[in-house]
Design an enzyme around this catalytic site. Structure first.
Site, PDB file in Angstrom:
ATOM      1  CB  SER A 279      -3.713  -9.251  -0.511  1.00  0.00           C
ATOM      2  OG  SER A 279      -4.340 -10.265  -1.253  1.00  0.00           O
TER       3      SER A 279
ATOM      4  CB  VAL B 134       0.962  -3.696   2.312  1.00  0.00           C
ATOM      5  CG1 VAL B 134       1.996  -2.642   1.941  1.00  0.00           C
ATOM      6  CG2 VAL B 134      -0.397  -3.351   1.726  1.00  0.00           C
TER       7      VAL B 134
ATOM      8  CB  ILE C 237      -5.445  -4.270   2.106  1.00  0.00           C
ATOM      9  CG1 ILE C 237      -6.232  -4.309   0.788  1.00  0.00           C
ATOM     10  CG2 ILE C 237      -4.002  -3.834   1.872  1.00  0.00           C
ATOM     11  CD1 ILE C 237      -5.710  -5.266  -0.254  1.00  0.00           C
ATOM     12  CE  LYS C 238      -1.229 -10.524   7.289  1.00  0.00           C
ATOM     13  NZ  LYS C 238      -0.925 -11.960   7.291  1.00  0.00           N
ATOM     14  CB  VAL C 239      -1.614  -2.188   6.528  1.00  0.00           C
ATOM     15  CG1 VAL C 239      -0.702  -1.020   6.803  1.00  0.00           C
ATOM     16  CG2 VAL C 239      -2.248  -2.071   5.141  1.00  0.00           C
TER      17      VAL C 239
END
Length: 148
Positions: free
Chosen positions: A92, A94, A128-130
Protein backbone atom coordinates in the site's frame (compact mmCIF):
# COMPACT_ATOMS: atom_id res chain seq x y z
CA UNK A 1 14.44 -27.06 -19.03
CA UNK A 2 13.10 -24.67 -21.67
CA UNK A 3 13.53 -20.87 -21.52
CA UNK A 4 10.06 -20.28 -20.11
CA UNK A 5 10.70 -22.73 -17.25
CA UNK A 6 14.09 -21.11 -16.59
CA UNK A 7 12.51 -17.66 -16.50
CA UNK A 8 9.76 -18.83 -14.14
CA UNK A 9 12.42 -20.15 -11.80
CA UNK A 10 13.89 -16.66 -11.32
CA UNK A 11 10.85 -14.40 -11.54
CA UNK A 12 7.53 -13.86 -9.87
CA UNK A 13 4.50 -11.97 -11.09
CA UNK A 14 3.51 -8.91 -9.08
CA UNK A 15 0.29 -7.17 -10.10
CA UNK A 16 0.30 -3.37 -10.10
CA UNK A 17 -3.40 -2.66 -10.50
CA UNK A 18 -6.56 -1.87 -8.64
CA UNK A 19 -8.57 -4.23 -10.85
CA UNK A 20 -9.46 -7.13 -8.55
CA UNK A 21 -10.81 -9.24 -11.39
CA UNK A 22 -7.53 -8.89 -13.30
CA UNK A 23 -5.59 -9.92 -10.20
CA UNK A 24 -7.77 -13.01 -9.82
CA UNK A 25 -7.23 -13.84 -13.49
CA UNK A 26 -3.44 -13.32 -13.51
CA UNK A 27 -2.86 -15.06 -10.17
CA UNK A 28 0.23 -13.06 -9.19
CA UNK A 29 2.32 -13.89 -6.16
CA UNK A 30 2.09 -10.36 -4.74
CA UNK A 31 0.29 -7.13 -5.64
CA UNK A 32 0.77 -3.43 -5.21
CA UNK A 33 -1.65 -0.55 -5.15
CA UNK A 34 -1.20 3.15 -5.48
CA UNK A 35 -3.61 6.07 -5.13
CA UNK A 36 -4.01 6.68 -8.88
CA UNK A 37 -4.79 3.00 -9.61
CA UNK A 38 -7.30 2.91 -6.79
CA UNK A 39 -8.95 6.10 -8.02
CA UNK A 40 -9.42 4.51 -11.42
CA UNK A 41 -10.94 1.42 -9.81
CA UNK A 42 -13.23 3.55 -7.62
CA UNK A 43 -14.76 5.02 -10.78
CA UNK A 44 -15.65 1.53 -12.01
CA UNK A 45 -19.20 0.42 -11.18
CA UNK A 46 -17.85 -3.02 -10.22
CA UNK A 47 -16.18 -1.48 -7.16
CA UNK A 48 -18.96 0.82 -5.92
CA UNK A 49 -19.68 -1.63 -3.11
CA UNK A 50 -16.07 -1.36 -1.92
CA UNK A 51 -16.35 2.42 -1.89
CA UNK A 52 -19.58 2.18 0.13
CA UNK A 53 -17.87 -0.20 2.58
CA UNK A 54 -15.10 2.39 2.99
CA UNK A 55 -17.63 5.13 3.74
CA UNK A 56 -19.40 2.87 6.24
CA UNK A 57 -16.14 1.97 8.00
CA UNK A 58 -15.13 5.64 8.17
CA UNK A 59 -18.45 6.41 9.82
CA UNK A 60 -17.88 3.56 12.31
CA UNK A 61 -14.37 4.85 13.07
CA UNK A 62 -15.66 8.40 13.61
CA UNK A 63 -14.20 9.88 10.42
CA UNK A 64 -17.31 10.40 8.29
CA UNK A 65 -16.78 13.04 5.61
CA UNK A 66 -12.98 13.10 5.99
CA UNK A 67 -11.67 12.52 2.47
CA UNK A 68 -8.17 11.42 3.57
CA UNK A 69 -9.69 8.76 5.80
CA UNK A 70 -12.08 7.67 3.06
CA UNK A 71 -9.29 7.20 0.53
CA UNK A 72 -7.07 5.40 3.04
CA UNK A 73 -9.91 3.14 4.13
CA UNK A 74 -10.77 2.39 0.50
CA UNK A 75 -7.11 1.54 -0.15
CA UNK A 76 -7.00 -0.84 2.81
CA UNK A 77 -10.28 -2.52 1.83
CA UNK A 78 -8.87 -2.97 -1.67
CA UNK A 79 -5.68 -4.37 -0.13
CA UNK A 80 -7.73 -6.78 1.96
CA UNK A 81 -9.62 -7.93 -1.16
CA UNK A 82 -6.34 -8.33 -3.05
CA UNK A 83 -4.94 -10.52 -0.26
CA UNK A 84 -7.87 -12.88 -0.83
CA UNK A 85 -6.54 -13.31 -4.38
CA UNK A 86 -2.77 -13.52 -3.87
CA UNK A 87 -0.72 -15.86 -1.66
CA UNK A 88 1.90 -13.25 -0.84
CA UNK A 89 1.97 -9.59 0.06
CA UNK A 90 0.16 -6.43 -0.84
CA UNK A 91 1.96 -3.09 -0.96
CA UNK A 92 0.00 0.00 0.00
CA UNK A 93 1.63 3.18 -1.21
CA UNK A 94 1.94 6.37 0.78
CA UNK A 95 0.90 9.26 -1.47
CA UNK A 96 3.91 10.64 -3.35
CA UNK A 97 2.93 14.19 -2.35
CA UNK A 98 4.21 13.28 1.14
CA UNK A 99 7.65 12.27 -0.18
CA UNK A 100 9.48 15.16 1.47
CA UNK A 101 7.59 15.21 4.78
CA UNK A 102 8.85 12.63 7.26
CA UNK A 103 6.16 13.30 9.86
CA UNK A 104 3.28 13.10 7.36
CA UNK A 105 4.70 9.91 5.84
CA UNK A 106 4.98 8.29 9.26
CA UNK A 107 1.44 9.33 10.15
CA UNK A 108 0.10 7.93 6.87
CA UNK A 109 1.93 4.63 7.37
CA UNK A 110 0.57 4.37 10.90
CA UNK A 111 -2.95 5.14 9.72
CA UNK A 112 -2.85 2.56 6.93
CA UNK A 113 -1.67 -0.13 9.34
CA UNK A 114 -4.29 0.88 11.91
CA UNK A 115 -7.01 0.46 9.29
CA UNK A 116 -5.60 -2.91 8.22
CA UNK A 117 -5.63 -3.98 11.87
CA UNK A 118 -9.25 -2.83 12.17
CA UNK A 119 -9.98 -5.13 9.20
CA UNK A 120 -8.15 -8.02 10.93
CA UNK A 121 -5.58 -8.22 8.13
CA UNK A 122 -2.36 -10.03 9.03
CA UNK A 123 0.22 -7.20 9.24
CA UNK A 124 2.98 -9.54 8.06
CA UNK A 125 1.29 -9.54 4.62
CA UNK A 126 1.33 -5.74 4.29
CA UNK A 127 4.14 -3.59 2.94
CA UNK A 128 3.87 0.16 3.25
CA UNK A 129 5.46 1.69 0.16
CA UNK A 130 7.30 4.93 0.85
CA UNK A 131 9.21 7.21 -1.51
CA UNK A 132 12.98 6.75 -1.46
CA UNK A 133 13.62 10.40 -0.60
CA UNK A 134 15.76 11.39 2.38
CA UNK A 135 12.60 12.12 4.35
CA UNK A 136 10.99 8.85 3.22
CA UNK A 137 13.99 6.86 4.39
CA UNK A 138 13.83 8.59 7.79
CA UNK A 139 10.11 7.72 7.94
CA UNK A 140 10.87 4.09 7.15
CA UNK A 141 13.35 3.95 10.02
CA UNK A 142 10.67 5.18 12.42
CA UNK A 143 7.99 2.86 11.04
CA UNK A 144 10.33 -0.14 11.18
CA UNK A 145 11.10 0.60 14.84
CA UNK A 146 7.33 0.43 15.43
CA UNK A 147 7.03 -2.89 13.62
CA UNK A 148 5.43 -1.45 10.50
Amino acid sequence: MNKREQLAQWTSLVADTGDLEMIAQLQPEDATTNPSLLLAAARDERYRDLLQQAADLCRTLGHQGEMDWLTDTYACLAGQAILERVPGLVSSEVDARLSFDTRATVEKGRRLMAIYRELDVDPSRILIKVAASWEGIRAVEILEEEGI
